[in-house]
Motif scaffolding. Structure first.
Motif, short mmCIF file in Angstrom:
data_model
loop_
_atom_site.label_atom_id
_atom_site.label_comp_id
_atom_site.label_asym_id
_atom_site.label_seq_id
_atom_site.Cartn_x
_atom_site.Cartn_y
_atom_site.Cartn_z
N ILE A 59 5.86 -9.28 14.48
CA ILE A 59 5.61 -8.79 13.13
C ILE A 59 4.21 -9.17 12.66
CG2 ILE A 59 6.27 -9.12 10.72
CD1 ILE A 59 8.03 -7.19 12.13
N GLY A 60 3.75 -10.37 13.02
CA GLY A 60 2.41 -10.80 12.60
C GLY A 60 1.31 -9.93 13.16
N THR A 61 1.39 -9.60 14.43
CA THR A 61 0.37 -8.73 15.03
C THR A 61 0.43 -7.33 14.42
OG1 THR A 61 1.94 -8.29 16.84
CG2 THR A 61 0.24 -9.96 17.21
N ALA A 62 1.63 -6.84 14.12
CA ALA A 62 1.76 -5.52 13.50
C ALA A 62 1.15 -5.52 12.10
CB ALA A 62 3.22 -5.09 13.44
N THR A 63 1.38 -6.61 11.35
CA THR A 63 0.81 -6.71 10.01
C THR A 63 -0.71 -6.68 10.06
OG1 THR A 63 2.71 -8.00 9.27
CG2 THR A 63 0.72 -8.13 7.93
N THR A 64 -1.29 -7.44 10.98
CA THR A 64 -2.75 -7.46 11.12
C THR A 64 -3.28 -6.11 11.57
OG1 THR A 64 -2.52 -9.77 11.80
CG2 THR A 64 -4.66 -8.74 12.13
N ALA A 65 -2.52 -5.41 12.41
CA ALA A 65 -2.94 -4.08 12.85
C ALA A 65 -3.01 -3.12 11.67
CB ALA A 65 -1.98 -3.56 13.91
N PHE A 66 -2.06 -3.22 10.73
CA PHE A 66 -2.12 -2.38 9.54
C PHE A 66 -3.34 -2.72 8.69
CE2 PHE A 66 2.47 -1.72 10.32
CZ PHE A 66 2.48 -0.34 10.27
N ASP A 67 -3.68 -3.99 8.64
CA ASP A 67 -4.86 -4.39 7.89
C ASP A 67 -6.14 -3.79 8.48
OD1 ASP A 67 -3.23 -5.90 6.29
OD2 ASP A 67 -3.55 -7.76 7.40
N LEU A 68 -6.16 -3.63 9.81
CA LEU A 68 -7.34 -3.08 10.48
C LEU A 68 -7.32 -1.56 10.56
CD1 LEU A 68 -7.61 -5.61 13.45
CD2 LEU A 68 -9.02 -5.55 11.39
N ALA A 69 -6.15 -0.95 10.43
CA ALA A 69 -6.04 0.49 10.61
C ALA A 69 -6.87 1.27 9.59
CB ALA A 69 -4.57 0.91 10.51
N VAL A 70 -7.07 0.70 8.40
CA VAL A 70 -7.84 1.40 7.38
C VAL A 70 -9.29 1.61 7.82
CG1 VAL A 70 -8.51 -0.71 6.18
CG2 VAL A 70 -8.34 1.43 4.90
N PHE A 71 -9.78 0.82 8.77
CA PHE A 71 -11.16 0.93 9.22
C PHE A 71 -11.32 1.90 10.38
CE2 PHE A 71 -10.83 -3.28 7.31
CZ PHE A 71 -11.88 -3.25 6.41
N VAL A 72 -10.25 2.21 11.08
CA VAL A 72 -10.36 3.02 12.29
C VAL A 72 -9.70 4.39 12.14
CG1 VAL A 72 -10.49 1.01 13.79
CG2 VAL A 72 -8.25 2.02 13.29
N LEU A 73 -9.04 4.65 11.02
CA LEU A 73 -8.36 5.92 10.80
C LEU A 73 -8.99 6.67 9.64
CD1 LEU A 73 -4.61 4.82 11.08
CD2 LEU A 73 -6.02 5.88 12.86
#
Length: 525
Positions: A59-73
């Motif tokens: 869950i922690g890695t998924a949460t961080t991925a959502f935090d970064l997704a705004v920069f790559v999508l």
């Protein structure tokens, strides 16, 4: 002739002596030392904490991925795809409890983690093809749908896994209470989850600021860590279900359990705090995080999140001891009062605008989250045990997303902020990364009910400050309702529903001994 009097050891006396031994309540601190634990307790405790570590990393890695997704999508891809994700979590949570009862918590957790790994594959692919590529739409939307199924089942798995483990640990030591053991291991689960999330945040900051990694490379690295969590769950063993429960219930029976849960008024009375927490999280991001960026700068948000996480860890252990001595209702009272105080300080004072004093609000929010992760889950497990635990925890997971989904969606349409055209060259937004870290799984949602909210935004324009005030009022009202709803739910609780297994056995022994005593009296007569 005077006959010597002899003391006769009746079955009643024997039963009373045995119950006196059980009444000597054993402190749950015996589970903190390997020397005072049996081999069985050590094994099943290690099994639970391995599950906790796997769950936290996934869950922690998924949460961080959502935090970064705004920069790559692309902005629209991210907002609509995340809206689909939140909606999927809410919908899938209704069936998650039934699925966990059929497959079992370990198998369900395994498939849920695999679903999150699949999400990482789609997200990394969407990041690599670039913001302006139309293929980002099917890639991210597919990953969001798969991830919503996984996240919804995570919450449901925690209920039966905790209950079964606590039952095993409590039965090994005479006088050890199930409620105390469940509160103890749930608290440790929360501490491990918070510590893992903090470590992932520090790792992200080090890779971003120290080594200069881009967002896509970090997402790929975190996807590898997410895959490792699957191997951790494969090393665990599913806790055995109690003998009175059917090992392989049919799906139709599980659906009936879901229907029975949602027709029980306690299910809605106990949902007030999870709804409060989802709204509180949305308000924190919409109001406090944005205000912190304006007053102290975006780089300070990392410090604020560390303050919130450390407060949650410390308060979780403190509330565990308070709950053991005074009951979890006292801890819930603190959470209710803190929600009112925190939002009241924001609405009626200017303390949040006084520089570093805003960190006090993050500390208060962190303490309330520890109430949710400890006392609220313990109370829910005491109300709904056995087959109902998976359904109850799935509902709790759904409620923790529902309120935030609505608020973030309204905020996205009412703020009127200018969007960023990433295809025009704004590719490196590293300075804004700290601001994104303030969110967890609740970015701006603008895919749910677009017509209705567009109507509201068109006729009732509302800036970000007014929206933050509205969210604060909602949190305050819900915070006031927490304790009254809890008291009513406790009054509706069936008699003996919170008895420990040892207490039930003692009552059964007591009734048998009373029957034997009556028989002896008849024979004497």
């Amino acid at each position: 002739v005077a006959m010597p009097q002899t003391t006769r050891s009746s079955p009643t006396h024997v039963a009373e002596a045995a119950r006196d031994v059980h009444r000597k309540k054993t402190d749950v601190s015996v589970l903190n030392s390997l020397g005072s634990m049996t081999d069985k307790q050590v094994a099943w405790s290690a099994n639970f904490y391995l599950f906790t570590l796997a769950h936290s990393i996934n869950i922690g890695t998924a949460t961080t991925a959502f935090d970064l997704a705004v920069f790559v999508l692309d902005e629209k891809v991210f907002s609509i795809g995340t809206g689909v994700l939140f909606l999927g979590i809410v919908v899938a949570s209704f069936a998650a409890g039934a699925t966990v009862n059929v497959l079992g918590p370990r198998e369900s957790a395994k498939y849920a983690m695999i679903a999150v790994v699949i999400f990482f594959i789609f997200l990394a692919s969407a990041a690599y093809i670039g913001v302006c590529n139309v293929l980002q739409w099917p890639l991210y939307l597919t990953g969001a749908v798969v991830c919503s199924v996984g996240v919804s089942h995570f919450g449901a798995c925690l209920g039966p896994w905790t209950e079964r483990t606590a039952t095993i640990l409590a039965k090994e030591t005479p006088g050890l209470s199930f409620s105390d053991v469940s509160a103890h291991i749930i608290t440790n689960y929360s501490v491990i989850a918070y510590a893992t999330q903090a470590a992932l945040m520090l790792m992200l900051s080090a890779m971003q600021l120290g080594f200069g990694w881009d967002e896509t490379s970090i997402i790929v690295l975190y996807s590898v860590l997410c895959m490792l969590s699957v191997f951790f769950i494969l090393a665990t063993r599913e806790p055995p279900a109690p003998a009175e429960e059917k090992i392989d219930p049919s799906f139709s029976e599980s659906i009936k359990n879901v229907a029975r849960f949602y027709t029980d008024p306690r299910a809605f009375l106990l949902s007030v705090l999870p709804l409060t927490m989802s709204c509180l999280s949305a308000w924190k991001t919409a109001a406090l995080s944005n205000l912190l960026q304006k007053t102290l700068g975006s780089k300070v948000i990392g410090i604020a999140m560390v303050v919130q996480t450390v407060t949650s860890i410390v308060c979780s252990k403190v509330f565990e001891r308070v709950s053991l001595r005074c009951g979890p209702t006292v801890v819930m009272a603190y959470g209710s009062l803190t929600c009112v105080v925190c939002t009241g300080l924001y609405l009626f004072t200017d303390l949040a605008f006084q520089g570093w004093w805003i960190l006090l609000f993050f500390a208060l929010v962190g303490s309330v989250w520890s109430v949710y992760d400890t006392a609220a889950r313990t109370i829910l497990l005491s109300h709904f045990r056995g087959k109902m635990s998976a359904v109850a925890f799935a509902s709790m997971n759904m409620q923790s997303f529902f309120g935030g989904m609505v608020f973030f969606f309204m905020d996205a349409f009412s703020s009127g902020d200018a969007s960023v055209d990433k295809c025009a060259g704004a590719g490196a937004n590293a300075t804004a990364l700290a601001g994104v870290l303030a969110t967890t799984l609740a970015p701006s949602i603008n895919a749910i009910a677009p017509v209705a909210v567009h109507h509201i935004g068109a006729h009732v324009p509302m800036n970000r400050d007014r929206m933050a005030s509205l969210e604060a009022w909602v949190v305050m009202v819900l915070g006031v309702l927490v304790l009254p709803c809890l008291f009513v739910a406790n009054r509706l609780k069936p008699a003996g529903a919170d008895d420990d297994d040892d207490d039930k056995e003692e009552k059964a022994e007591g009734s048998e001994s009373e029957q034997e005593s009556d028989q002896d009296s008849d024979e004497i007569d």
